[in-house]
Structure formats: C-alpha cells, structure tokens
Motif scaffolding. Structure first.
Motif, PDB file in Angstrom:
ATOM      1  N   ASN A 129      32.451   3.543  34.876  1.00 22.86           N
ATOM      2  CA  ASN A 129      31.213   3.684  34.127  1.00 22.86           C
ATOM      3  C   ASN A 129      31.363   2.938  32.815  1.00 22.86           C
ATOM      4  O   ASN A 129      32.305   3.169  32.068  1.00 22.86           O
ATOM      5  CB  ASN A 129      30.898   5.155  33.856  1.00 22.86           C
ATOM      6  N   ALA A 130      30.442   2.039  32.542  1.00 19.27           N
ATOM      7  CA  ALA A 130      30.490   1.270  31.306  1.00 19.27           C
ATOM      8  C   ALA A 130      29.508   1.871  30.305  1.00 19.27           C
ATOM      9  O   ALA A 130      29.842   2.127  29.166  1.00 19.27           O
ATOM     10  CB  ALA A 130      30.159  -0.191  31.575  1.00 19.27           C
ATOM     11  N   PHE A 131      28.283   2.075  30.756  1.00 18.67           N
ATOM     12  CA  PHE A 131      27.196   2.598  29.946  1.00 18.67           C
ATOM     13  C   PHE A 131      27.217   1.988  28.543  1.00 18.67           C
ATOM     14  O   PHE A 131      27.400   2.668  27.547  1.00 18.67           O
ATOM     15  CB  PHE A 131      27.233   4.126  29.891  1.00 18.67           C
ATOM     16  N   THR A 132      27.071   0.665  28.527  1.00 17.94           N
ATOM     17  CA  THR A 132      27.017  -0.078  27.271  1.00 17.94           C
ATOM     18  C   THR A 132      25.764  -0.939  27.273  1.00 17.94           C
ATOM     19  O   THR A 132      25.116  -1.124  28.301  1.00 17.94           O
ATOM     20  CB  THR A 132      28.245  -0.993  27.090  1.00 17.94           C
ATOM     21  N   PHE A 133      25.442  -1.475  26.107  1.00 20.06           N
ATOM     22  CA  PHE A 133      24.313  -2.386  26.010  1.00 20.06           C
ATOM     23  C   PHE A 133      24.834  -3.809  26.112  1.00 20.06           C
ATOM     24  O   PHE A 133      25.775  -4.188  25.417  1.00 20.06           O
ATOM     25  CB  PHE A 133      23.559  -2.185  24.697  1.00 20.06           C
ATOM     26  N   GLY A 134      24.226  -4.575  27.019  1.00 22.55           N
ATOM     27  CA  GLY A 134      24.597  -5.967  27.221  1.00 22.55           C
ATOM     28  C   GLY A 134      23.384  -6.843  27.051  1.00 22.55           C
ATOM     29  O   GLY A 134      22.339  -6.400  26.552  1.00 22.55           O
ATOM     30  N   ALA A 135      23.514  -8.105  27.494  1.00 26.20           N
ATOM     31  CA  ALA A 135      22.399  -9.036  27.372  1.00 26.20           C
ATOM     32  C   ALA A 135      22.428 -10.056  28.500  1.00 26.20           C
ATOM     33  O   ALA A 135      23.481 -10.606  28.823  1.00 26.20           O
ATOM     34  CB  ALA A 135      22.442  -9.749  26.032  1.00 26.20           C
ATOM     35  N   VAL A 136      21.260 -10.282  29.095  1.00 27.33           N
ATOM     36  CA  VAL A 136      21.037 -11.357  30.053  1.00 27.33           C
ATOM     37  C   VAL A 136      20.633 -12.556  29.207  1.00 27.33           C
ATOM     38  O   VAL A 136      19.650 -12.494  28.456  1.00 27.33           O
ATOM     39  CB  VAL A 136      19.926 -10.989  31.054  1.00 27.33           C
ATOM     40  N   LEU A 137      21.399 -13.652  29.284  1.00 28.62           N
ATOM     41  CA  LEU A 137      21.123 -14.832  28.470  1.00 28.62           C
ATOM     42  C   LEU A 137      20.227 -15.789  29.247  1.00 28.62           C
ATOM     43  O   LEU A 137      20.554 -16.191  30.363  1.00 28.62           O
ATOM     44  CB  LEU A 137      22.430 -15.502  28.062  1.00 28.62           C
ATOM     45  N   LEU A 138      19.099 -16.124  28.651  1.00 30.17           N
ATOM     46  CA  LEU A 138      18.115 -17.000  29.277  1.00 30.17           C
ATOM     47  C   LEU A 138      17.888 -18.221  28.389  1.00 30.17           C
ATOM     48  O   LEU A 138      18.263 -18.217  27.210  1.00 30.17           O
ATOM     49  CB  LEU A 138      16.798 -16.252  29.490  1.00 30.17           C
ATOM     50  N   ASP A 139      17.232 -19.251  28.925  1.00 34.51           N
ATOM     51  CA  ASP A 139      16.943 -20.455  28.149  1.00 34.51           C
ATOM     52  C   ASP A 139      16.136 -20.140  26.895  1.00 34.51           C
ATOM     53  O   ASP A 139      16.361 -20.721  25.846  1.00 34.51           O
ATOM     54  CB  ASP A 139      16.188 -21.479  29.000  1.00 34.51           C
ATOM     55  N   GLY A 140      15.204 -19.206  26.995  1.00 34.45           N
ATOM     56  CA  GLY A 140      14.335 -18.879  25.878  1.00 34.45           C
ATOM     57  C   GLY A 140      14.856 -17.758  24.995  1.00 34.45           C
ATOM     58  O   GLY A 140      14.126 -17.216  24.180  1.00 34.45           O
ATOM     59  N   GLY A 141      16.104 -17.362  25.152  1.00 33.20           N
ATOM     60  CA  GLY A 141      16.656 -16.268  24.355  1.00 33.20           C
ATOM     61  C   GLY A 141      17.464 -15.331  25.221  1.00 33.20           C
ATOM     62  O   GLY A 141      18.075 -15.747  26.191  1.00 33.20           O
TER      63      GLY A 141
END
Length: 81
Positions: A12-24
């Motif tokens: 279990n990670a239960f962390t905040f991550g981010a999907v990196l896209l061209d627009g941000g």
C-alpha cells in the motif's frame, strides 16, 4: 477472497503522485505499487493516455508507464523499461 495474480508483492502506497502530460500534470492518488506497476486514481474529468510518465510521489523521478486496465477512475499501470 480474490486470487493474487500479480506474482510480486504489492505494498500500500497511498501517496499523492502525478501523471505528466504535454500540457502539464494531473494529480493522482497512488493506492499501491510494486517495482513493476501500480494502481492509481485520477479525477473523473481528466483524460489519461495509454502511455505517460508517472511520478509516484512528490520529488520522485518520473517513470514511463502504460495502462494495463481501467475501471472508472482507477487505472492499473505497468512500468516500462
């Protein structure tokens, strides 16, 4: 009880991550992760492509990821490379 078909231990990670896209980037919740993949959840109105870089936690180096499955707002991903 469900059968574990992953072959690797998933923590279990239960962390905040981010999907990196061209627009941000799009924030996501990382429910659990392994060395080979993870389960993330994104806000329902964001479109996540089939392949994208994923930062699993703040400050972490992004990793190339590919969608393995989608169920509503949850997405199973496999890390590439």
């Amino acid at each position: 009880m469900r059968e574990n078909r992953r072959g690797v231990f998933r923590k279990n990670a239960f962390t905040f991550g981010a999907v990196l896209l061209d627009g941000g980037e799009v924030s996501c919740l990382v429910w659990d992760a392994t060395e080979v993949g993870a389960q993330i959840e994104v806000d329902g109105d964001h479109v996540v492509p089939d392949r994208f870089p994923l930062r699993v936690s703040a400050g972490a180096k992004p990793r190339a990821a590919a969608v393995a499955w989608r169920r509503s707002r949850r997405i199973g991903i496999a890390f590439e490379g």
